[in-house]
Design an enzyme around this catalytic site. Structure first.
Site, short mmCIF file in Angstrom:
data_model
loop_
_atom_site.label_atom_id
_atom_site.label_comp_id
_atom_site.label_asym_id
_atom_site.label_seq_id
_atom_site.Cartn_x
_atom_site.Cartn_y
_atom_site.Cartn_z
N PRO A 77 157.81 26.92 -15.49
CA PRO A 77 157.48 27.19 -14.08
C PRO A 77 156.77 28.51 -13.80
CG PRO A 77 159.79 27.65 -14.48
CD PRO A 77 159.24 27.11 -15.78
N CYS A 78 155.52 28.60 -14.22
CA CYS A 78 154.74 29.80 -13.91
C CYS A 78 154.48 29.91 -12.40
CB CYS A 78 153.43 29.82 -14.69
SG CYS A 78 152.39 28.38 -14.48
N HIS A 79 154.71 28.81 -11.66
CA HIS A 79 154.54 28.86 -10.21
C HIS A 79 155.57 29.75 -9.54
CE1 HIS A 79 157.34 25.44 -10.89
NE2 HIS A 79 157.91 25.85 -9.77
#
Length: 353
Positions: free
Chosen positions: A316-318
């Site tokens: 989850p780089c978001h």
């Protein structure tokens, strides 16, 4: 600061039928009383005659009717039931050949199914059937079956015709394919657009939104590798991935249980591992992420490694934002980043009360 899509950007997406905004909004046409998806092929209205809604239910509540062309009430990311039945039939028996007469006998418009396959697979329905047939044959050859048996089992009557089709689709001859590493490719529908997934037997190695140019580059790179054979089709891992993504978007999953096959430097892998440790429903700044990795001075290097992440959503780089709380670059688009963060924040309230 939360990211909002301006009306000017929405109108531009509507006019250009921009697939990257599928699921981001609905456009309601004041002069006709209907509302559409951003990708609707109907004639585009004047900008002053359009208003926008985040959800189809809001457009309905305001008195608008669903467009009969783009069918905005069909759940985004959901394959129509009649398509599911056909896909299942082809998967079970690769020798099956479904032509236009067969489709019409089932009450299915051939033009409609042709448009669906072009949209979601980039090839015609007939080409899709040929590809699935060859992919099934490859699996048989890979498991030790004779080339001739694999050809006849998948409906081919001529070995030369089978060999020509096999090479055209895979880039390799049937006999030479035995020594190659298979990479499996599939598009996965979600409420915010299609994802391209690539997997090998060791795990998922790529997952990115289709509208970006990243999947095209990745697939092109794999095709140019002489040790690899690219297979468009199913893999046991994909069914698990589809189910877990569905659970995620419905707010019923906070952690993914999908094996990953990641290639990168040790530093990159440590950064990607750190991303998976950011709790669902929360965010970190790049600086906070660096501190969590016990490397507080490596903010830029950490940000760069984030950008090299090839597994959207699952890694989850978001969840990484700017130090001032603003949303920063995201390969899938900032509106998607906002959608994912809002989704997680909303469902985290219910999960952790």
């Amino acid at each position: 600061m939360m990211f909002e899509i301006s009306d000017e950007v929405k109108y531009k997406a509507l006019v250009e039928k921009d697939k990257s905004y599928e699921g981001a909004f609905y456009a309601a046409i004041k002069t006709t009383g209907i509302f559409c998806k951003p990708t609707c092929t109907a004639r585009k209205p004047l900008q002053k005659n359009v208003e926008y809604f985040d959800h189809a239910k809001d457009a309905l509540a305001s008195g608008y009717r669903p467009c009969k062309v783009c069918r905005p009430l069909e759940k985004p990311g959901q394959t129509p039931e009649y398509i599911e039945e056909i896909l299942s039939e082809i998967q079970k028996d690769p020798s099956v050949k479904i032509n236009e007469l067969d489709l019409k006998s089932r009450g299915i418009d051939p033009a409609r199914i042709r448009r669906w396959f072009m949209k979601y697979h980039g090839i015609s329905f007939q080409a899709y059937q040929r590809t699935m047939s060859i992919n099934q044959a490859f699996e048989k050859i890979r498991s030790g079956e004779k080339v001739s048996d694999a050809a006849y089992d998948t409906g081919y009557e001529s070995l030369s015709g089978f060999a020509d089709s096999f090479k055209k689709i895979t880039g390799s001859s049937p006999s030479a394919s035995k020594e190659k590493i298979p990479f499996f490719v599939r598009k996965i529908e979600t409420p915010i657009g299609d994802l391209v997934a690539i997997a090998i037997d060791g795990g998922l190695c790529f997952l990115e939104f289709n509208e970006t140019n990243i999947p095209e580059k990745e697939i092109s790179s794999l095709k140019n590798n002489e040790d690899i054979i690219l297979i468009e089709g199913d893999h046991p891992l994909f069914s698990k991935l589809v189910l877990q993504l569905q659970e995620y978007f419905e707010g019923d999953r906070t952690v993914f249980e999908i094996p990953l096959h990641l290639e990168g430097t040790e530093f990159q892998k440590s950064v990607w591992s750190g991303l998976t440790e950011i709790p669902y429903g929360t965010t970190r700044s790049y600086k906070e992420q660096s501190i969590a990795l016990n490397n507080p001075k490596a903010v830029r290097a950490v940000a760069s490694a984030n950008g090299q992440n090839k597994i959207a959503i699952l890694i989850p780089c978001h969840r990484v934002i700017g130090g001032d709380g603003s949303l920063t670059g995201y390969a899938g688009g900032l509106w998607r980043k906002k959608f994912l963060l809002d989704l997680e924040k909303e469902h985290a309230k219910d999960l952790f009360i």
